[in-house]
Structure formats: C-alpha cells, structure tokens
Design an enzyme around this catalytic site. Structure first.
Site, PDB file in Angstrom:
ATOM      1  N   LYS A   1       0.818  -1.217   0.000  1.00  0.00           N
ATOM      2  CA  LYS A   1       0.000   0.000   0.000  1.00  0.00           C
ATOM      3  C   LYS A   1       0.851   1.266   0.000  1.00  0.00           C
ATOM      4  O   LYS A   1       0.533   2.226  -0.679  1.00  0.00           O
ATOM      5  CB  LYS A   1      -0.904   0.048   1.239  1.00  0.00           C
TER       6      LYS A   1
ATOM      7  N   ARG B   1      -8.425   1.141   9.459  1.00  0.00           N
ATOM      8  CA  ARG B   1      -8.068  -0.233   9.794  1.00  0.00           C
ATOM      9  C   ARG B   1      -9.166  -0.955  10.568  1.00  0.00           C
ATOM     10  O   ARG B   1      -9.123  -2.167  10.729  1.00  0.00           O
ATOM     11  CB  ARG B   1      -6.795  -0.268  10.644  1.00  0.00           C
TER      12      ARG B   1
ATOM     13  N   ARG C   1      11.811  -8.044   4.504  1.00  0.00           N
ATOM     14  CA  ARG C   1      11.789  -6.588   4.415  1.00  0.00           C
ATOM     15  C   ARG C   1      12.663  -5.928   5.488  1.00  0.00           C
ATOM     16  O   ARG C   1      12.675  -6.350   6.636  1.00  0.00           O
ATOM     17  CB  ARG C   1      10.337  -6.115   4.613  1.00  0.00           C
TER      18      ARG C   1
ATOM     19  N   ARG D   1      12.445  -4.477  11.335  1.00  0.00           N
ATOM     20  CA  ARG D   1      11.594  -4.036  12.445  1.00  0.00           C
ATOM     21  C   ARG D   1      11.156  -5.251  13.259  1.00  0.00           C
ATOM     22  O   ARG D   1      10.961  -6.334  12.718  1.00  0.00           O
ATOM     23  CB  ARG D   1      10.360  -3.298  11.922  1.00  0.00           C
TER      24      ARG D   1
ATOM     25  N   ARG E   1       0.300  -9.980  13.194  1.00  0.00           N
ATOM     26  CA  ARG E   1      -0.218  -8.805  12.481  1.00  0.00           C
ATOM     27  C   ARG E   1      -1.288  -9.194  11.468  1.00  0.00           C
ATOM     28  O   ARG E   1      -2.273  -8.485  11.282  1.00  0.00           O
ATOM     29  CB  ARG E   1       0.927  -8.075  11.759  1.00  0.00           C
TER      30      ARG E   1
END
Ligand SMILES: [Zn+2]
Length: 211
Positions: A13, A88, A127, A156, A167
C-alpha cells in the site's frame, strides 16, 4: 479525488500509494506521518496527541480523526488525497465517513490490495526499513545503507516471523469487517490483485480508479 487504500501489511500500500498519489497530483496521507507532523507543528490536535504519547498511551481514534480533519480541510488536500493506513477498523471507517461529510467531502474510491497470505509472510520476512526515513526495502541485508538518505537499514520487530502471523491475524479480525461495513453502506471496494510486479499492480489500480 479522495482514495482510501485498504489491505494487509505487506500488500504494498505504501509503495503503490506514493505512485498513485503522484500520478493523480495529490498528496499521500499516512496516519503515522500526519500524526508526527501534527505533533511537530504543535497543532491543537497534535498537542492532544502528544499528551497521550508522553504518557506512553496509544493516541485514541478521536484524536487521530481530529488530525485527519485538520489535514483534510487544509489547502494541501484541496484536490484530494490518497489515504494510506487511515482505515483499519470499523469505528475508523465510520469516523472518516462522518468527518468527511462534515467537510462536504466523501471518498471517491476504495482500493483493496489483495495478496495471498503465504506471499505476505515471505515479503514481510524479507523486508528491512530505513531507521531514518522509513523507506522499505526488499531483499537487502540489515545494516546496509538507505539509498535515499544514507540511514541504516533495520529489520523491524514486527517483521519477525511470529509478529508477522500476529499482524495478519489482527488484520483479519479488525480490517476484514471494514470491507463488509463499506458494502453494507453501499460504498464499493475495488479489489486489486497485488501479487505481481509493482508496475503491473499500479496499472491495475489506475484502471480501477477510472471505473
Ligand atoms: Zn532513508
């Protein structure tokens, strides 16, 4: 044109949002960015947010919505905006719809970026992000330098495998009902197949914006 981007973490996104915003000549608005900017600029809502952050509390939806209202009534978004990560949960969908109505505006297009879960796990696990400017990179080693700003690339905590599953679970329980809510309120959500090269996904998104 006001565009809302929906989709799970790792669906691209952020990347697509930037490209689409540039093509449309309007800003990409991400919740985290506008929150940081409001706090930095000391706007009324920014100061309210800061009070929560200083106590180590989550900034409540009502304050985030207030910040979004400041942004959506500013000259910068006169021609519209691409809203990324703004919706969200169902309460956030309701809040945004109501707030825009108060400004005499509405969302023109909802784009849902759809990617199979296994692919999301692969992407998120590979990532790294720049510690400084938050630009995400795929297939780069942590510790190397950001091409944009020279900052250090880090993995992260929430891109660790267990955190990723968590998540995606949060997404399923919180965001999936948003799609139904928009459906129930006769706002059409366009599903974009986001499993593919960036430029192909962009082409699909642009096509959906024309419909
Ligand atoms: Zn950087």
């Amino acid at each position: 044109m006001i565009v809302v981007l929906l989709g799970p973490p790792g669906a691209g996104k952020g990347t697509q949002g930037e490209i689409i915003a540039e093509r449309l000549g309007i800003p990409r608005i991400a919740t985290g960015d506008v929150l940081r900017a409001a706090v930095r600029d000391g706007t009324e809502q920014g100061l309210a947010a800061k009070a929560y952050m200083d106590r180590g509390d989550l900034v409540p939806d009502s304050v985030i919505l207030g910040i979004m209202k400041e942004v959506m009534s500013s000259p910068a978004t006169e021609k519209g905006a691409v809203l990324d990560g703004v919706v969200r949960t169902v309460p956030q969908a309701e809040g945004l719809t109501g707030m825009l109505a108060e400004l005499g505006k509405k969302v023109d297009k909802f784009l849902l970026f759809d990617v199979p879960e296994d692919e999301l796990v692969n992407r998120l696990g590979g990532r790294v992000v720049c510690e400084n400017c938050q630009t995400p990179y795929m297939g780069r080693d942590p510790g190397t330098a950001c091409e944009k700003c020279g900052g250090r690339l880090v993995r992260r905590k929430d891109d660790e495998p267990e955190a990723i599953r968590n998540r995606l679970e949060v997404y399923r329980t919180q965001t999936a009902p948003v799609i139904d809510w928009y459906d129930d309120h006769e706002m059409k959500v366009f599903k974009i197949d986001a499993d593919g090269p960036v430029d192909e996904v962009t082409a699909r998104a642009i096509e959906a914006l024309k419909e």
